[in-house]
Design an enzyme around this catalytic site. Sequence first.
Site, mmCIF file in Angstrom:
data_model
loop_
_atom_site.group_PDB
_atom_site.id
_atom_site.type_symbol
_atom_site.label_atom_id
_atom_site.label_comp_id
_atom_site.label_asym_id
_atom_site.label_seq_id
_atom_site.Cartn_x
_atom_site.Cartn_y
_atom_site.Cartn_z
ATOM 1 N N LYS A 97 -3.171 5.972 -3.606
ATOM 2 C CA LYS A 97 -4.265 6.870 -3.226
ATOM 3 C C LYS A 97 -4.130 8.212 -3.935
ATOM 4 O O LYS A 97 -3.029 8.764 -4.030
ATOM 5 C CB LYS A 97 -4.268 7.103 -1.703
ATOM 6 N N HIS B 62 -7.828 9.668 -0.938
ATOM 7 C CA HIS B 62 -7.097 9.580 0.325
ATOM 8 C C HIS B 62 -7.870 10.142 1.516
ATOM 9 O O HIS B 62 -7.737 9.648 2.638
ATOM 10 C CB HIS B 62 -5.743 10.293 0.200
ATOM 11 N N ASP C 55 0.835 -1.203 0.000
ATOM 12 C CA ASP C 55 0.000 0.000 0.000
ATOM 13 C C ASP C 55 0.871 1.255 0.000
ATOM 14 O O ASP C 55 1.773 1.399 0.827
ATOM 15 C CB ASP C 55 -0.884 -0.006 1.247
ATOM 16 N N TYR D 93 2.577 9.985 0.018
ATOM 17 C CA TYR D 93 3.743 9.412 0.679
ATOM 18 C C TYR D 93 5.046 9.777 -0.045
ATOM 19 O O TYR D 93 6.126 9.662 0.536
ATOM 20 C CB TYR D 93 3.647 7.883 0.748
#
Length: 285
Positions: A77, A110, A47, A52
């Site tokens: 996401k 997200h 994931d 990120y």
Amino acid sequence: MSVLNETYTLSNGVEIPKLGLGTWFIDDDKAADAVRAAIETGYRNIDTAQAYGNERGVGEGVRTSGMTREDLFVSTKLAAEIKDYAAAGAAIDESLVKLDIDYVDLMLIHAPQPWDDFRGGDYSEGNRQAWRALEDAHKAGKIRAIGVSNFVQTDLENILAHGTVAPHVNQVLLHAGNTPDELLAFCEERDILVQAYSPIAHGTLLDSRRIKTIAEKYAVSVPQLCVRYTLQLGTQPLPKTANPEHMRSNAAVDFEISEDDMATLRTLDERDYGEHAAFPVYSGK
């Protein structure tokens, strides 16, 4: 049978491994090593997210793992700030380029609000636009399943009322001491799989005396108890780590928590996130 070999089946028939690796806070230049280590350990579910900043590294880890693409499940996401159809479509394509793994197995919105207004204003129309972009990418075969993250019931109702595809997944903050029972029931009734990110509450549960006491009964670690707890709820945990030893330990959860201990863990209130409360998802909103 190891949990690493077990799967859930999403409402559209796509299988998703029951245990995944979360990659939040793993830097892009370290993500490939972490992903390869996880896959070598037996993980098949990875994931990541645009936010990120490590999609490139995650994709590299997948491509160089030695596993065939079809044997791995990779999620990302759509950035929480994107609430426009055209921008969402462009961002989806950008993720596909950065990951460079042919397709994405699951892509989520997200959060229902931008992070700087988390649980704030009304972004219903923007979420409908972002969802339409995900639906179109799903229809085009770029994404095998689509879903949302950090959505509460009203956010889900907005998508269910206006979308043509119901979310396959809702990824939320869920751990022993923070169990959103009403949301879990709502999702279960609509065949929406709940994913549990931060099942160890960003590490803060390691200091919980109450959870330590229950873990000791089963001769397991606190993280193992926490991962097992989320599995027994019927949710899909995503413990995050770049440490191969922790990856192995988090997957060694072939034990059963008793009904009484599950009830105790379900009613605990462990939401003191300390320094991590600065992050919107731990802010208590």
